[in-house]
Structures are given as C-alpha cells and as structure tokens.
Design a protein around this motif. Structure first.
Motif, PDB file in Angstrom:
ATOM      1  N   ARG A 140       0.895  -1.173   0.000  1.00  0.00           N
ATOM      2  CA  ARG A 140       0.000   0.000   0.000  1.00  0.00           C
ATOM      3  C   ARG A 140       0.924   1.211   0.000  1.00  0.00           C
ATOM      4  O   ARG A 140       1.754   1.346   0.888  1.00  0.00           O
TER       5      ARG A 140
ATOM      6  N   ILE B 138       1.926   5.275   0.000  1.00  0.00           N
ATOM      7  CA  ILE B 138       1.575   6.626   0.422  1.00  0.00           C
ATOM      8  C   ILE B 138       2.574   7.563  -0.244  1.00  0.00           C
ATOM      9  O   ILE B 138       3.791   7.339  -0.179  1.00  0.00           O
TER      10      ILE B 138
ATOM     11  N   GLU C 126      -0.658  11.563   0.579  1.00  0.00           N
ATOM     12  CA  GLU C 126      -1.892  11.069  -0.052  1.00  0.00           C
ATOM     13  C   GLU C 126      -1.757   9.572  -0.374  1.00  0.00           C
ATOM     14  O   GLU C 126      -0.669   9.093  -0.664  1.00  0.00           O
ATOM     15  N   GLN C 127      -2.895   8.863  -0.316  1.00  0.00           N
ATOM     16  CA  GLN C 127      -2.927   7.431  -0.610  1.00  0.00           C
ATOM     17  C   GLN C 127      -2.821   7.229  -2.120  1.00  0.00           C
ATOM     18  O   GLN C 127      -3.587   7.801  -2.885  1.00  0.00           O
TER      19      GLN C 127
ATOM     20  N   GLY D  70      -2.758   3.982  -3.287  1.00  0.00           N
ATOM     21  CA  GLY D  70      -3.381   2.687  -3.502  1.00  0.00           C
ATOM     22  C   GLY D  70      -2.413   1.526  -3.360  1.00  0.00           C
ATOM     23  O   GLY D  70      -1.255   1.681  -2.986  1.00  0.00           O
TER      24      GLY D  70
ATOM     25  N   VAL E 210       2.648  -1.338   4.402  1.00  0.00           N
ATOM     26  CA  VAL E 210       2.519   0.065   4.014  1.00  0.00           C
ATOM     27  C   VAL E 210       3.903   0.645   3.742  1.00  0.00           C
ATOM     28  O   VAL E 210       4.803   0.535   4.567  1.00  0.00           O
TER      29      VAL E 210
ATOM     30  N   LYS F 138       6.041   4.200   2.077  1.00  0.00           N
ATOM     31  CA  LYS F 138       5.880   5.629   1.848  1.00  0.00           C
ATOM     32  C   LYS F 138       7.066   6.150   1.052  1.00  0.00           C
ATOM     33  O   LYS F 138       8.192   5.701   1.250  1.00  0.00           O
TER      34      LYS F 138
END
Length: 164
Positions: free
Chosen positions: A12, A14, A19-20, A22, A51, A53
């Motif tokens: 996932r 970021i 902002e996400q 997806g 997750v 980033k």
C-alpha cells in the motif's frame, strides 16, 4: 527496509505529501520513488499489505531519532536512595537521617532505610525493629511503606515511597 530490500509482491503506497496512492506492486512503487528522486521506505511491515511511503530516508531516520529523544526527556527516572541507621542511634542523629529521607522523597525518589547490625547487636535484631518503625511513623505524612522491614543477612531494611 528501504528501496530494493522490499520484497513483497504488493504494497500500500503513500505519496510524499501523505496522499494514498493505492495498492500496487513493490517494483512499480520503487519506480515512482525513483522518479521523485526519493526513497521507498516500509513504514508498517505487519499490515496487510505492508505500508510503504515515498520519503527522504535520511530525513525519516532523523525524525525518528528526534521523537525518541523527546520521549526520553519526558520520562521520569526514580532513584533508590539509601539511608543507613544503627540499632543504638541517638534521637538527634535519627532526626538528621529523617530530614535527609524527607528531601529524597520530596524529590520523587524512593528511600531504602537500612538498619545495620554488628557483632552482638544481631541477638537483639527484633527489638531494634522499633527504630525502623519510628522512622516510618515520623515520615507517614509524606511517605508510605512500599516494602516492609525484612532481615537480609546482617541488616534489616524497608523501602519508603512518596504518598500519592
């Protein structure tokens, strides 16, 4: 883990502004990070999917270290201070020791009161317990007994802490 070390099929993502973006493959996420000239950092490895980033890794490590340092500053350490007595202590000496213990307790420390026995004093250990009892009684307005008086070898000790 950062950049090429991330081996998960899907992550996932970021973006750099929070902002996400997806769920996508880790290769695609890595390419996006390279295009932005930043690093892909796995933030939450236990999540399903993990997750990641897009951020500057050096800046991220610095922020983590700063938060840790800040948390350590706010932490309060409680020390255990010791006050040693003898069974045949005089009243004025006992008052001096009580004043020292009051200072320690008012600063938030615990106080271990130790009654040391030498030679034949061991034969009268239980009668000498009254010295510790008097000590605790004089401090009962600001302190409570955390650990009651107990014999440990040639000494008897108890622990006092601040009243809450």
């Amino acid at each position: 883990m950062i950049n090429g070390q991330i081996r998960d099929k899907e992550v996932r993502l970021i973006g750099e502004s929070g902002e996400q973006l997806g769920i996508m493959s880790s290769k695609d996420a890595y390419k996006l990070a390279q295009d932005a000239e930043l690093d892909l950092v796995k933030i939450s490895p236990k999540a399903q999917p993990p997750v990641c980033k897009i951020i500057d890794y050096g800046k991220y490590k610095y922020e983590l270290a700063r938060k840790e340092k800040e948390a350590k500053k706010k932490q309060k350490t409680v020390e255990l201070k010791e006050v040693r007595l003898s069974p045949n202590i005089e009243t004025n000496d006992l008052n001096t020791k009580i004043n020292n213990a009051k200072k320690f307790i008012s600063k938030g420390n615990k106080v271990k009161v130790t009654l040391r026995f030498r030679g034949r004093e061991m034969a009268h250990a239980m009668q000498s317990k009254r010295v510790l009892d008097d000590f605790a009684k004089q401090l009962e307005d600001i302190a409570v007994i955390e650990k009651p008086a107990k014999m440990e070898g040639r000494s008897m000790s108890m622990v006092l802490t601040e009243k809450r």
